[in-house]
Design an enzyme around this catalytic site. Structure first.
Site, PDB file in Angstrom:
ATOM      1  N   ARG B 331      63.310  15.079  24.491  1.00  0.00           N
ATOM      2  CA  ARG B 331      61.883  15.235  24.757  1.00  0.00           C
ATOM      3  C   ARG B 331      61.017  14.188  24.077  1.00  0.00           C
ATOM      4  NH1 ARG B 331      61.745  21.834  24.334  1.00  0.00           N
ATOM      5  NH2 ARG B 331      62.783  22.135  26.327  1.00  0.00           N
ATOM      6  N   GLU B 426      61.082  30.072  15.134  1.00  0.00           N
ATOM      7  CA  GLU B 426      60.266  28.862  15.021  1.00  0.00           C
ATOM      8  C   GLU B 426      59.478  28.826  13.719  1.00  0.00           C
ATOM      9  OE1 GLU B 426      57.776  28.223  18.449  1.00  0.00           O
ATOM     10  OE2 GLU B 426      56.941  26.361  17.669  1.00  0.00           O
ATOM     11  N   ARG B 436      63.555  18.962  18.500  1.00  0.00           N
ATOM     12  CA  ARG B 436      64.402  20.025  19.015  1.00  0.00           C
ATOM     13  C   ARG B 436      64.897  19.678  20.414  1.00  0.00           C
ATOM     14  NH1 ARG B 436      63.732  24.154  22.312  1.00  0.00           N
ATOM     15  NH2 ARG B 436      61.466  24.089  22.414  1.00  0.00           N
TER      16      ARG B 436
END
Lengths: 247, 639
Positions: B331, B426, B436
């Protein structure tokens, strides 16, 4: 665009409510319905007035928090859409929009557009689960499930617990809510084991909590934002009769 | 003095958890019933912790701000949950899942914790399946898997684009069973406003009943925070609007160290900002990159419609820059690459701040039906928001604040630096390093709650079996309650002009501009000045309507924004301190010639754990050195 809003205002559960009318100018058609309410509230706060209380959280149609009766329909005019996903492009310039909380005896109003939906949690507690403790499961692939059953289970399990089915039903029945859970779990071997206890307990709890019965008007199916089919209720009825027969 | 003892067990990586479990103390069932545990939050981490502790026989109290535990924001996770089952026979294993996470996190996570998360992942899938979670299946009745960013195997379990909702409903159903059984008491519509410490141990919380406004005291032998992340610090994010940092921040101010606060994941595929009233950025699952191809026109500001741009004039920049992983790079890499193209003028849409995610080729190859099966609900969601059908026109996407790898520092037992205060999911910092990987948060939250915390908290509570129920009439509760009430009065008493939301938007813009996808020293220093000024303005000019003794959503927001001001400064300080780039933390001063993140292992191979030193004081940095015994530090390349 410019719109008029007729909004239900009620300070708390004990006091009486009434409609208040507000005018709103420069509403963008890209706004979500809730962003339009944010915009209204921003104006109200600046004028020193009490903003409209409404429930919301994820704002992407999945948490089930939002639930507003808009122009006489649960979650408003757009098919299979939660209030937070609804866009102002569904309305026209000059429209008057009526905004109310869910109306159901089992869902008392807490404030303005917020109602108490905790009875749905109580129904779930009565049996909407598979009895297994963490650590007791076998390998996931040792339970084989026909793809058709798995897909149907998914469709039933996509219920977000918003309560639109109850609000839309003239009997305020929670049948579609319960049926989606019963059907979901009945598709799996591991859910079959206690399916009879489950269906009896959940239906009994629904009756106890003041929800009405089902008279097949199909309003629940029409207003469900997740498109849960009324065929779930047929399956619930079948499960229920079998459970009763086996008593 | 070093406050940080990570308590990582000795021995080979694969044996650590097994050996450690064998050393943990047990409590007999009769004594468990005399012990109270508070769990705050009901997402996957909170629900799993609470139900499992209930099953074990503890007396559990669970709190959430929503009207029902089922609404916690885990519900919105779309793409999937990872496990090392190797059901696809693609040579996956616990070790590979571990290695992908360590590498994906750019070598800034603890080896032992990450390995354990991978180790318990299979148990999580077994448990969810047994609870009736409808994972996607193949025709033979077995469970199907798909691939996610940053990996080369298919290990992601999914339920269309609703994996979070389906897992949470499973976890919630198990929780309701315990509520019915009486082992768990549920307190919905409550917000934790402070932590109560007695003799140095976490012994309770102060909450506000969000319906009546009543300030309540709740005591326990231990407190578990499962309160999620703080991505809403950017105002616009993929998080639920009421998600907030307050519980974790209050714990921090009471002594819990906060680790790596600047490690924030900006998700690459969110629906872009469309208007100035926007309150939320809707995520489009990473799983879409399995079949969607990301591109921009080769010509800057190309006015043509996407379908009119011929193949040779499209720049599939992820495939070009990262041939090995292509559209499935992690990501952080995908987000920065999108920003780079848009900053260079190649962005599309009216704002120029978006790129295309195109399914044309996948639809051609697999057919519309297959694409609909995999992503139908996501496509519908996109169409509702944008008014365009992704079956016909490519989606437009842009990065958005999403997940916080940083969080409360915890040791191997998931306990913070305050004895008796645990953090799971989290809310803790431990498993994802500086970035992550997709589908590993559902995995970690659930692993923490079902299979790790129940063992480690038992070890802690074993010393408490003779401690009677904590009374809420003791001075510690009285004092903390008084502080909470004073703060509420302060917020209500400002009586200025600006709404909490307006301040939140302005704070979010500062954070997005200077402490978002790309950071540099000058910008961070500037941000710190701007935040301080805005915070001063907040305490002078905030407007909260209504009173504290009723349902008051403005008051709720104001308290959360006030905490965000404090936390945002810590984010900037941490980002300033970390002069390297790693994972999602990209410092412009530290990049390779091709614009990739450049780590500095010699100087920054540590967890930055910050200690609160009082109002207006600089926080103190404690370093936990990261030792890599089992993997070799390598440049994180996806080329």
């Amino acid at each position: 665009m410019n719109i008029k809003l007729k909004i239900w205002r009620q300070p708390n559960a004990k006091s009486k409510g009434r409609f208040e009318t507000y005018s709103l100018t420069d509403v963008s058609s890209d706004m979500s319905f809730l962003e339009m309410l944010d915009y209204l509230n921003n104006n109200l706060i600046r004028e020193g007035k009490e903003p409209v209380a409404f429930e919301h959280d994820c704002r992407e149609g999945i948490c089930g928090s939002c639930g507003i009766y808009i122009n006489g329909r649960a979650h408003g005019p757009q098919h299979r859409t939660t209030t937070c996903e609804l866009r102002m492009r569904e309305f026209k310039d000059g429209n008057t929009i009526t905004v109310e909380p869910w109306r159901a005896a089992a869902f008392p109003v807490i404030k303005d557009l917020i109602v108490d939906r905790s009875p749905l949690d109580k129904i779930m507690q009565s049996g909407g689960f598979v009895t297994i403790n963490a650590g007791a499961a076998q390998d996931a692939n040792s339970i084989l499930v026909n793809k058709k059953n798995a897909d149907e289970a998914f469709d039933s399990a996509s219920c977000i617990g918003c309560g639109a089915c109850v609000a839309a039903c003239k009997n305020s029945s929670a049948m579609l809510f319960i049926a989606s859970k019963i059907t979901h779990l009945a598709q799996f071997p591991q859910g079959q084991v206690e399916t009879h206890q489950r269906v009896k307990a959940m239906v009994a709890k629904m009756d106890e909590l003041g929800f009405g019965g089902c008279t097949n008007t199909r309003a629940c199916e029409a207003e469900c934002p997740k498109g849960i089919s009324i065929s779930n209720i047929a399956k619930l009825n079948r499960e229920f009769f079998v459970a009763k027969l086996k008593e | 003095m070093n406050k940080l003892n990570s308590k990582i067990p000795e021995g080979p990586l694969a044996d650590k958890w097994t050996k450690h479990k064998a050393s943990l103390k047990l409590i007999n069932p009769a004594n468990k019933a005399k012990l109270d545990v508070i769990v705050v939050g009901t997402g996957l981490a909170g629900s799993s912790s609470a139900s499992t502790l209930g099953e074990l026989g503890y007396n559990v109290k669970v709190f959430c701000y929503q009207d029902s535990p089922r609404r916690a924001h885990s519900v919105a996770a779309q793409g999937g949950i990872n496990a090392a089952k190797n059901y696809k026979n693609d040579n996956d294993s616990v070790y590979r899942l571990f290695y992908d996470m360590i590498k994906g996190g750019d070598f800034r996570a603890r080896e032992a914790n990450v390995y354990r998360a991978a180790e318990v992942s299979n148990l999580v899938i077994d448990h969810y399946t047994a609870l009736g979670v409808p994972f996607a299946r193949d025709y033979g009745g077995t469970i199907d898997n798909r691939s996610f960013g940053g990996v080369q195997v298919s290990r992601t379990f999914y339920a269309k684009g609703q994996t979070g909702q389906q897992c949470l409903i499973g976890a919630y159903s198990a929780l309701t069973r315990q509520i019915e059984a009486g082992t768990v008491t549920m307190y919905p519509r409550r917000e934790m406003l402070d932590l109560v410490i007695v003799d140095g141990k976490a012994r309770g919380i102060i909450t506000r009943n969000l319906v009546t406004g009543e300030i309540e005291r709740h005591s326990a032998h231990a407190v578990v925070l499962a309160t999620g992340g703080y991505g809403t610090i950017y105002y616009l994010s993929t998080l639920a609007l009421n998600s907030n940092a307050s519980a974790a921040w209050k714990a921090h101010k009471k002594g819990a160290l906060f680790a790596n606060p600047s490690f924030v994941q900006i998700h690459p595929t969110s629906i872009p900002v469309m208007n100035s009233y926007q309150s939320k950025l809707t995520l489009m699952s990473e799983s879409l990159r399995n079949d969607g191809r990301v591109w921009v026109p080769k010509q800057a500001k190309d006015p043509r419609k996407p379908n009119d741009i011929p193949e040779e004039e499209r720049d599939y920049y992820l495939e070009r820059r990262y041939p090995a992983f292509g559209n499935l790079v992690p990501r952080d890499v995908a987000s920065r690459a999108a920003k780079e193209r848009c900053d260079a003028g190649f962005g599309v849409g009216s704002t120029g701040l978006s790129v295309y995610l195109d399914f044309r080729d996948a639809i051609k190859k697999k057919g519309k039906k297959a694409i609909e099966n995999s992503y139908g609900n996501l496509f519908d969601m996109y169409e509702k928001i944008s008014g365009e059908s992704p079956y016909e026109t490519p989606m437009r996407i842009y990065p958005a604040g999403h997940y916080t790898m940083g969080g409360l520092w915890v040791d191997y037992n998931l306990m913070t630096t305050i004895p008796g205060l645990f953090a799971v999911g989290e809310a803790n910092f431990s498993d994802h390093g500086a970035n992550r990987l997709g589908a590993s948060s559902l995995m970690q939250c659930s692993g923490d709650g079902y299979f790790i915390l129940p063992y480690t908290i038992t070890d802690y509570l074993a010393d408490d079996i003779k401690t009677p129920r904590i009374q809420t009439t003791i001075p510690e509760f009285e004092r903390t309650e008084k502080e909470v009430k004073e703060r509420i009065d302060k917020l209500l008493g400002i009586n200025g002009q600006e709404t909490a939301t307006s301040f939140h938007k302005r704070l979010g813009k500062i954070m997005w501009d200077y402490c978002g996808m790309v950071r540099n020293e000058e910008g961070l220093k500037k941000a710190l000045v701007m935040i301080k000024e805005l915070e001063e303005e907040f305490w002078k000019n905030l407007k909260v309507t209504g009173t504290g003794d009723e349902l008051n959503q403005e008051l709720e927001k104001a308290g959360r924004v006030a905490d965000f001001f404090e936390l945002s400064k810590l984010l900037c300080i941490d980002a300033l301190n970390r002069k390297e780039s790693c994972g999602a933390h990209f410092r412009e001063e530290s990049q390779t010639e091709t614009g990739e993140a450049k780590r500095d292992d010699e100087n920054f191979s540590f967890v930055a754990a910050w200690e609160y030193k009082g109002e207006g004081q600089e926080p103190e940095l404690h370093k936990e050195e990261l030792k890599f015994e089992f993997v070799k530090l390598a440049e994180r390349s996806y080329k």
